[in-house]
Design a protein around this motif. Sequence first.
Motif, PDB file in Angstrom:
ATOM      1  N   HIS A  94     -11.484 -12.796  12.435  1.00 41.94           N
ATOM      2  CA  HIS A  94     -12.765 -13.263  11.884  1.00 41.94           C
ATOM      3  C   HIS A  94     -12.510 -13.829  10.498  1.00 41.94           C
ATOM      4  N   ARG A  95     -13.526 -14.288   9.838  1.00 41.15           N
ATOM      5  CA  ARG A  95     -13.336 -15.004   8.571  1.00 41.15           C
ATOM      6  C   ARG A  95     -12.880 -14.102   7.425  1.00 41.15           C
ATOM      7  N   HIS A  96     -12.982 -12.765   7.592  1.00 41.90           N
ATOM      8  CA  HIS A  96     -12.532 -11.851   6.543  1.00 41.90           C
ATOM      9  C   HIS A  96     -11.140 -11.282   6.809  1.00 41.90           C
ATOM     10  N   SER A  97     -10.538 -11.628   7.936  1.00 38.66           N
ATOM     11  CA  SER A  97      -9.277 -10.998   8.346  1.00 38.66           C
ATOM     12  C   SER A  97      -8.171 -11.167   7.310  1.00 38.66           C
ATOM     13  N   THR A  98      -7.999 -12.380   6.798  1.00 37.13           N
ATOM     14  CA  THR A  98      -6.920 -12.638   5.845  1.00 37.13           C
ATOM     15  C   THR A  98      -7.134 -11.862   4.556  1.00 37.13           C
ATOM     16  N   HIS A  99      -8.365 -11.832   4.063  1.00 43.49           N
ATOM     17  CA  HIS A  99      -8.670 -11.085   2.835  1.00 43.49           C
ATOM     18  C   HIS A  99      -8.386  -9.592   3.022  1.00 43.49           C
ATOM     19  N   ILE A 100      -8.807  -9.033   4.151  1.00 45.05           N
ATOM     20  CA  ILE A 100      -8.564  -7.617   4.414  1.00 45.05           C
ATOM     21  C   ILE A 100      -7.065  -7.341   4.478  1.00 45.05           C
ATOM     22  N   ALA A 101      -6.323  -8.182   5.173  1.00 49.28           N
ATOM     23  CA  ALA A 101      -4.878  -7.991   5.314  1.00 49.28           C
ATOM     24  C   ALA A 101      -4.173  -8.075   3.960  1.00 49.28           C
ATOM     25  N   LYS A 102      -4.530  -9.055   3.144  1.00 51.42           N
ATOM     26  CA  LYS A 102      -3.909  -9.199   1.818  1.00 51.42           C
ATOM     27  C   LYS A 102      -4.166  -7.972   0.947  1.00 51.42           C
ATOM     28  N   THR A 103      -5.383  -7.475   0.962  1.00 55.41           N
ATOM     29  CA  THR A 103      -5.716  -6.313   0.138  1.00 55.41           C
ATOM     30  C   THR A 103      -4.927  -5.090   0.583  1.00 55.41           C
ATOM     31  N   LEU A 104      -4.807  -4.887   1.888  1.00 50.67           N
ATOM     32  CA  LEU A 104      -4.070  -3.735   2.400  1.00 50.67           C
ATOM     33  C   LEU A 104      -2.600  -3.798   1.996  1.00 50.67           C
ATOM     34  N   VAL A 105      -1.955  -4.946   2.238  1.00 55.84           N
ATOM     35  CA  VAL A 105      -0.509  -5.064   2.006  1.00 55.84           C
ATOM     36  C   VAL A 105      -0.173  -5.032   0.515  1.00 55.84           C
ATOM     37  N   ARG A 106      -0.912  -5.769  -0.276  1.00 51.13           N
ATOM     38  CA  ARG A 106      -0.577  -5.876  -1.700  1.00 51.13           C
ATOM     39  C   ARG A 106      -0.932  -4.617  -2.484  1.00 51.13           C
ATOM     40  N   ASN A 107      -2.049  -3.979  -2.154  1.00 49.16           N
ATOM     41  CA  ASN A 107      -2.466  -2.813  -2.928  1.00 49.16           C
ATOM     42  C   ASN A 107      -1.815  -1.517  -2.453  1.00 49.16           C
ATOM     43  N   LEU A 108      -1.461  -1.454  -1.184  1.00 50.67           N
ATOM     44  CA  LEU A 108      -0.781  -0.261  -0.679  1.00 50.67           C
ATOM     45  C   LEU A 108       0.735  -0.423  -0.683  1.00 50.67           C
ATOM     46  N   ALA A 109       1.198  -1.662  -0.904  1.00 53.66           N
ATOM     47  CA  ALA A 109       2.632  -1.956  -0.953  1.00 53.66           C
ATOM     48  C   ALA A 109       3.348  -1.496   0.316  1.00 53.66           C
ATOM     49  N   THR A 110       2.720  -1.696   1.453  1.00 54.79           N
ATOM     50  CA  THR A 110       3.317  -1.319   2.724  1.00 54.79           C
ATOM     51  C   THR A 110       2.677  -2.116   3.851  1.00 54.79           C
ATOM     52  N   LYS A 111       3.417  -2.230   4.948  1.00 51.27           N
ATOM     53  CA  LYS A 111       2.879  -2.821   6.172  1.00 51.27           C
ATOM     54  C   LYS A 111       2.822  -1.776   7.286  1.00 51.27           C
ATOM     55  N   SER A 112       3.055  -0.534   6.910  1.00 54.97           N
ATOM     56  CA  SER A 112       3.094   0.561   7.877  1.00 54.97           C
ATOM     57  C   SER A 112       1.703   0.869   8.419  1.00 54.97           C
ATOM     58  N   ARG A 113       1.526   0.803   9.715  1.00 55.14           N
ATOM     59  CA  ARG A 113       0.231   1.110  10.318  1.00 55.14           C
ATOM     60  C   ARG A 113      -0.177   2.566  10.130  1.00 55.14           C
ATOM     61  N   PRO A 114       0.744   3.538  10.265  1.00 55.97           N
ATOM     62  CA  PRO A 114       0.338   4.925  10.023  1.00 55.97           C
ATOM     63  C   PRO A 114      -0.149   5.169   8.596  1.00 55.97           C
ATOM     64  N   ILE A 115       0.520   4.555   7.613  1.00 56.20           N
ATOM     65  CA  ILE A 115       0.110   4.749   6.222  1.00 56.20           C
ATOM     66  C   ILE A 115      -1.232   4.071   5.962  1.00 56.20           C
ATOM     67  N   ILE A 116      -1.405   2.869   6.480  1.00 53.58           N
ATOM     68  CA  ILE A 116      -2.681   2.165   6.326  1.00 53.58           C
ATOM     69  C   ILE A 116      -3.809   2.964   6.974  1.00 53.58           C
ATOM     70  N   SER A 117      -3.547   3.518   8.148  1.00 58.72           N
ATOM     71  CA  SER A 117      -4.554   4.333   8.824  1.00 58.72           C
ATOM     72  C   SER A 117      -4.921   5.548   7.984  1.00 58.72           C
ATOM     73  N   ARG A 118      -3.908   6.180   7.378  1.00 52.99           N
ATOM     74  CA  ARG A 118      -4.166   7.371   6.558  1.00 52.99           C
ATOM     75  C   ARG A 118      -5.003   7.028   5.328  1.00 52.99           C
ATOM     76  N   CYS A 119      -4.682   5.932   4.653  1.00 52.01           N
ATOM     77  CA  CYS A 119      -5.408   5.553   3.436  1.00 52.01           C
ATOM     78  C   CYS A 119      -6.843   5.129   3.748  1.00 52.01           C
ATOM     79  N   LEU A 120      -7.035   4.405   4.844  1.00 51.99           N
ATOM     80  CA  LEU A 120      -8.397   4.044   5.252  1.00 51.99           C
ATOM     81  C   LEU A 120      -9.184   5.291   5.652  1.00 51.99           C
ATOM     82  N   ALA A 121      -8.511   6.244   6.289  1.00 52.53           N
ATOM     83  CA  ALA A 121      -9.189   7.485   6.693  1.00 52.53           C
ATOM     84  C   ALA A 121      -9.727   8.222   5.482  1.00 52.53           C
ATOM     85  N   ASP A 122      -9.008   8.183   4.361  1.00 53.93           N
ATOM     86  CA  ASP A 122      -9.492   8.833   3.139  1.00 53.93           C
ATOM     87  C   ASP A 122     -10.863   8.293   2.743  1.00 53.93           C
ATOM     88  N   ILE A 123     -11.026   6.980   2.860  1.00 52.11           N
ATOM     89  CA  ILE A 123     -12.287   6.351   2.472  1.00 52.11           C
ATOM     90  C   ILE A 123     -13.438   6.858   3.330  1.00 52.11           C
TER      91      ILE A 123
END
Length: 313
Positions: free
Chosen positions: A46-75
Amino acid sequence: MAPTVPPLSALMVKDWLGGLRWETKGYKGYDDKDNRVHQHRNLLHHRHSTHIAKTLVRNLATKSRPIISRCLADIYNNASERVHLCDRMEPEQFWAYEKNSWEWSQSFNDEAFWAFTHKLFLARALYLDTVPEGHRSRRYPLPEALDLFRDRFYARYGPGVISGSIFGTHPSQGELDKVQKKIFAAQKTRDTYFQYSQVDSEGDGSDRLKSTVVQDDRIDPNREKYYWWDEVHVEPTEDIVAYYFDLGLQNPRHGHKDAYQEIEDALKQAEEEEEREKLLDKERTGLEDDLMMVDVSKEDDCIGDMGMGGLEM
């Protein structure tokens, strides 16, 4: 040099193991060649996909799906503690405060994060509708965090929760009117927060539309991705503990603050002012009653004296 950002679909957990279904249930139609097709929306494009992906990778400094899942779960786990604010705030505003409670997620655009959020809840609802309860994966924390928020939300605003408070009683018409207003307000809150996230929804209409030629209208062409009895491809495990340890105080899970506190303080102040106003009204009413009683007493005394004098005469 900024890290290369993969598409959002490469960063989110998918298939049976992920606990999220990113394809809507869809509907049948015909393509330009008159083929019978099944059309559905892909919630990761969708039109927000690139923005969401950039924020995840650059701010979490990882492309790991388990780590991304854990950090989003905190929210979403943290948001489940604040469902009492949902009827006071529009969903985009509510989720803006929530993502601002974490340093790493503050740079999400407010509109984009709200859109991403209702797509997550829809993906979870679709998964629960597709996979039987006894076969659902519990590998990743994000789906469970979404469940926790939704359960607490419906425990407060769900149908029957408010009307059940007068069950077995004999309420007055005024009490019935108050309950009816609360029921209407709760329904409005549910519709606002989950309007795009019901299992039969096709989302907000902004996701990529995909068509698949089908021979049998009864077949869901995307269901096979979630067959729990198929041979499961196990992803290589990643040392999440070491990842967090190496980051130290820069660990994104340490950067939490209570962004809602200003809302809580404002509500508390409003409640205190309302209580003070009630006390003042009560004091004013009591003073007026006292004055009326004094006037009545004087009048009674006068009448009594005259009466007694008449009897004596």
